[in-house]
Scaffold this active site. Structure first.
Site, mmCIF file in Angstrom:
data_model
loop_
_atom_site.group_PDB
_atom_site.id
_atom_site.type_symbol
_atom_site.label_atom_id
_atom_site.label_comp_id
_atom_site.label_asym_id
_atom_site.label_seq_id
_atom_site.Cartn_x
_atom_site.Cartn_y
_atom_site.Cartn_z
ATOM 1 C CB CYS A 171 2.765 10.435 1.937
ATOM 2 S SG CYS A 171 1.131 11.188 1.865
ATOM 3 N NE ARG A 175 -1.078 2.439 2.980
ATOM 4 C CZ ARG A 175 -0.455 3.497 3.494
ATOM 5 N NH1 ARG A 175 -0.263 4.595 2.780
ATOM 6 N NH2 ARG A 175 0.032 3.463 4.716
ATOM 7 C CG ASP A 176 3.237 4.244 3.080
ATOM 8 O OD1 ASP A 176 3.112 5.158 2.246
ATOM 9 O OD2 ASP A 176 3.558 4.450 4.261
ATOM 10 C CG HIS A 202 7.813 7.487 5.430
ATOM 11 N ND1 HIS A 202 7.494 7.197 4.130
ATOM 12 C CD2 HIS A 202 6.687 7.250 6.146
ATOM 13 C CE1 HIS A 202 6.225 6.798 4.050
ATOM 14 N NE2 HIS A 202 5.716 6.831 5.273
ATOM 15 C CG HIS A 227 3.980 4.549 9.305
ATOM 16 N ND1 HIS A 227 3.315 3.545 8.632
ATOM 17 C CD2 HIS A 227 4.305 5.462 8.356
ATOM 18 C CE1 HIS A 227 3.230 3.838 7.348
ATOM 19 N NE2 HIS A 227 3.838 5.012 7.156
ATOM 20 C CG ASN A 262 6.949 3.268 4.317
ATOM 21 O OD1 ASN A 262 6.633 3.559 3.179
ATOM 22 N ND2 ASN A 262 6.149 3.435 5.343
HETATM 23 P P1 HMG Z 1 -12.776 14.366 -2.339
HETATM 24 O O1 HMG Z 1 -12.523 14.703 -3.759
HETATM 25 O O2 HMG Z 1 -12.838 15.483 -1.345
HETATM 26 O O3 HMG Z 1 -14.042 13.403 -2.157
HETATM 27 O O4 HMG Z 1 -11.668 13.345 -1.869
HETATM 28 P P2 HMG Z 1 -15.558 13.529 -2.386
HETATM 29 O O5 HMG Z 1 -16.224 12.885 -1.231
HETATM 30 O O6 HMG Z 1 -15.952 14.958 -2.739
HETATM 31 O O7 HMG Z 1 -15.752 12.610 -3.691
HETATM 32 C C1 HMG Z 1 -15.168 12.931 -4.928
HETATM 33 C C2 HMG Z 1 -15.163 11.710 -5.825
HETATM 34 O O8 HMG Z 1 -14.355 10.681 -5.255
HETATM 35 C C3 HMG Z 1 -16.543 11.085 -6.017
HETATM 36 O O9 HMG Z 1 -16.551 10.512 -7.307
HETATM 37 C C4 HMG Z 1 -16.569 9.989 -5.000
HETATM 38 O O10 HMG Z 1 -17.458 8.956 -5.323
HETATM 39 C C5 HMG Z 1 -15.144 9.496 -5.062
HETATM 40 P P3 HMG Z 1 -17.159 11.290 -8.599
HETATM 41 O O11 HMG Z 1 -18.567 11.603 -8.196
HETATM 42 O O12 HMG Z 1 -16.321 12.525 -8.775
HETATM 43 O O13 HMG Z 1 -16.994 10.293 -9.718
HETATM 44 N N1 HMG Z 1 -14.717 8.848 -3.831
HETATM 45 C C6 HMG Z 1 -14.183 7.595 -3.769
HETATM 46 N N2 HMG Z 1 -13.914 6.695 -4.726
HETATM 47 C C7 HMG Z 1 -13.399 5.508 -4.322
HETATM 48 N N3 HMG Z 1 -13.131 5.216 -3.037
HETATM 49 C C8 HMG Z 1 -13.376 6.104 -2.057
HETATM 50 C C9 HMG Z 1 -13.932 7.348 -2.421
HETATM 51 N N4 HMG Z 1 -14.313 8.435 -1.703
HETATM 52 C C10 HMG Z 1 -14.775 9.332 -2.582
HETATM 53 N N5 HMG Z 1 -13.097 5.783 -0.806
HETATM 54 C C11 HMG Z 1 -10.880 11.517 -0.524
HETATM 55 C C12 HMG Z 1 -11.649 12.819 -0.546
HETATM 56 C C13 HMG Z 1 -10.587 11.168 0.920
HETATM 57 C C14 HMG Z 1 -11.690 10.421 -1.189
HETATM 58 C C15 HMG Z 1 -9.571 11.734 -1.337
HETATM 59 O O14 HMG Z 1 -8.939 12.853 -0.840
HETATM 60 C C16 HMG Z 1 -8.634 10.563 -1.266
HETATM 61 O O15 HMG Z 1 -8.919 9.487 -1.754
HETATM 62 N N6 HMG Z 1 -7.451 10.777 -0.646
HETATM 63 C C17 HMG Z 1 -6.504 9.682 -0.448
HETATM 64 C C18 HMG Z 1 -5.127 10.220 -0.407
HETATM 65 C C19 HMG Z 1 -4.184 9.093 -0.124
HETATM 66 O O16 HMG Z 1 -4.467 7.919 -0.337
HETATM 67 N N7 HMG Z 1 -2.976 9.471 0.359
HETATM 68 C C20 HMG Z 1 -1.950 8.504 0.669
HETATM 69 C C21 HMG Z 1 -2.266 7.659 1.858
HETATM 70 S S1 HMG Z 1 -1.902 8.442 3.405
HETATM 71 C C22 HMG Z 1 -0.248 8.063 3.697
HETATM 72 O O17 HMG Z 1 0.437 7.572 2.842
HETATM 73 C C23 HMG Z 1 0.294 8.291 5.081
HETATM 74 C C24 HMG Z 1 0.439 6.995 5.889
HETATM 75 O O18 HMG Z 1 1.302 6.079 5.237
HETATM 76 C C25 HMG Z 1 1.026 7.301 7.286
HETATM 77 C C26 HMG Z 1 2.277 8.187 7.247
HETATM 78 O O19 HMG Z 1 3.225 7.888 6.550
HETATM 79 O O20 HMG Z 1 2.225 9.178 7.970
HETATM 80 C C27 HMG Z 1 -0.911 6.324 6.097
HETATM 81 MG MG MG Z 2 3.491 6.208 5.291
#
Ligand code: HMG
Ligand code: MG
Length: 319
Positions: free
Chosen positions: A242, A17-18, A211, A209, A251
Site C-alpha cells: 500500500c 490492483r494491490d 501482506h 487479506h 501481499n
Molecule cells: P482528495 O484529494 O481528498 O479528493 O482525494 P477530492 O474529492 O478533494 O478530489 C480531488 C481531485 O481528485 C479532484 O480532481 C477529483 O475530481 C479527483 P481535480 O478537481 O483536482 O482535477 N477525484 C477522482 N479522480 C478519479 N477517480 C476518483 C476520484 N475522486 C476524486 N475516484 C481520494 C480523495 C479518495 C480520491 C484519494 O485520496 C484517493 O484516490 N486515494 C486512493 C488511495 C489508494 O488507492 N490507496 C491504495 C489502495 S488501499 C490499499 O492498498 C489497502 C488494501 O489493499 C487493503 C489492505 O491491504 O489493508 C485495499
Molecule cells: Mg492490500
C-alpha cells in the site's frame, strides 16, 4: 493433524490492483490485460482488476477504464475494482462491473493518509456509494485496512474493527476483507479478532487479506482456516503493498497460498502450473524477479529442466 478444515476456499486475486498500484515502472494497458487473462486461464474466479481512485494518488492505475473495457474473461469470473467514492463508482459502473470493492481504515491516521478522510467521513462516503450500488444491483466487498497494526498508531483495538464491520454490514456490504496492510499480525491476533467478529457477523461474510512483510502470512491463513474463514486474498508472485502504508511489502503470493491449500487437501479450482505461467509473464512484464517462493522454486526447476534438454544436443554437435 489439522482437523475441521474447509473443503473449498475462494482465492481472491488482487495482484492487478494491490500488486501493480505499488509498482513504479509504468505497465502498459495491454500488458495488464494479458496478465489478468492469464490469471483467469489459471482458474481464478475472483479477480480485482484495477482501481478507480484519483490518478494523482495512484498514477499506475489511471487506465482502469481502458483495462476493464479491453479484458476478456469467462462469464463465471467475478471481476471487481477498488472504488473510494461516487466518482470512482460511476467509472466502475461505466466499465460494467457487477462487483465493487470499497475500502477504509481501522485507524484514523491511516485513513487520513490513504483517502484524506477521517473514519466517520469515510463511513459516510461508503454509505452513499453502497446505497447507489445496491440500487444498481451490484455486490459490494469492502476492505478494512490496518485491522491489527497501523504504521502510524501501532496496535489497533479489535473492538474498533468490530464496530466498523457492524456498520458496513448494516449498510449492505456483502463481504468484508480484513487487511493486515503492513504484514505485522501473528496467528493468535487473527484468532482473537475472528473470535470477537464471529459473535457479531456470519463468518462467510469475512475474508482475510494478508501482506507478507514479516513472513507470517501463511501461518495467519492457517489460523483463519482453523477459525472457519474460507475466503483469502492474495497476489500473483507476491506483488504489492500500500503506497500509503510505509513498510507494506507484497501481499501473500497466490502460488504459495494455493500450494499450501492444495497440500492440505483444500480445493481452489486453480491450476498451479498455469499460475506459474502467469507469474512468469508478470516477471517478464515488470523486468524483475517476484518474491513469491513457490514461483521462484518452480521457475528454477523449469530452467534446470530446460538446460538438461539443451545439453545433449550441444554435445552431439561437439560444442
Ligand atoms: P482528495 O484529494 O481528498 O479528493 O482525494 P477530492 O474529492 O478533494 O478530489 C480531488 C481531485 O481528485 C479532484 O480532481 C477529483 O475530481 C479527483 P481535480 O478537481 O483536482 O482535477 N477525484 C477522482 N479522480 C478519479 N477517480 C476518483 C476520484 N475522486 C476524486 N475516484 C481520494 C480523495 C479518495 C480520491 C484519494 O485520496 C484517493 O484516490 N486515494 C486512493 C488511495 C489508494 O488507492 N490507496 C491504495 C489502495 S488501499 C490499499 O492498498 C489497502 C488494501 O489493499 C487493503 C489492505 O491491504 O489493508 C485495499
Ligand atoms: Mg492490500
Amino acid at each position: 493433524m489439522l482437523e475441521q478444515l474447509p473443503k473449498n476456499v475462494r482465492v481472491v486475486e488482487v495482484g492487478p490492483r494491490d500488486g501493480l498500484q505499488n509498482e513504479e515502472k509504468h505497465v502498459a494497458t495491454a500488458d495488464k490485460v494479458k496478465l489478468i487473462e492469464a490469471l483467469a486461464a489459471a482458474g481464478l474466479k475472483s479477480i480485482e482488476i484495477t482501481s478507480f481512485v484519483s490518478p494523482k494518488w495512484i498514477p499506475q492505475l489511471a487506465d482502469g477504464l481502458d483495462v476493464a473495457r479491453a479484458v476478456h474473461l469467462p462469464g463465471d469470473v467475478n471481476v471487481s475494482a477498488l472504488v473510494p467514492n461516487l466518482k470512482g463508482y460511476e467509472s466502475a459502473k461505466e466499465a460494467g462491473l457487477k462487483q465493487i470493492a470499497l475500502f477504509m481504515s481501522a485507524s484514523e491516521s491511516h485513513s487520513k493518509k490513504n483517502i484524506n478522510k477521517s473514519i466517520p467521513e469515510a463511513l459516510q462516503t461508503l454509505g452513499e456509494v453502497a446505497h447507489q450500488a445496491k440500487l444498481d444491483g451490484k455486490t459490494i466487498r469492502c476492505y478494512i485496512s490496518v485491522v491489527f497494526e497501523c504504521p502510524y498508531e501501532g496496535a489497533v483495538d479489535p473492538r474498533q474493527v468490530v464496530r466498523i464491520v457492524k456498520e458496513l454490514v448494516a449498510m449492505g456490504v456483502d463481504e468484508i476483507s480484513l487487511g493486515d496492510t503492513i504484514g505485522a499480525a501473528t496467528p493468535n491476533q487473527v484468532i482473537a479478532l475472528l473470535k470477537l467478529l464471529k459473535a457479531e457477523v456470519p463468518l462467510n461474510k469475512l475474508a482475510l487479506h494478508f501482506h507478507d512483510t514479516r513472513g507470517t502470512a501463511l501461518a495467519n491463513v492457517l489460523a483463519g482456516l482453523d477459525a472457519g474463514v474460507t475466503i483469502f486474498d492474495s497476489s500473483l508472485g507476491g506483488l504489492g503493498g500500500c503506497p500509503y502504508a510505509p513498510g507494506a511489502a507484497g501481499n501473500l503470493a497466490t502460488e504459495d497460498l494455493v500450494y499450501m491449500l492444495h497440500g492440505l487437501g483444500i480445493k481452489t479450482g486453480i491450476d498451479l502450473e498455469k499460475l506459474v505461467d502467469a507469474g512468469h509473464l508478470a516477471e517478464q512484464i515488470l523486468g524483475k524477479e517476484l518474491p513469491g517462493r513457490y514461483l521462484k522454486a518452480c521457475l528454477a526447476g523449469r530452467a534446470k529442466q530446460a538446460q538438461k534438454l539443451v545439453k545433449p544436443a550441444a554435445q552431439v554437435t561437439g560444442a
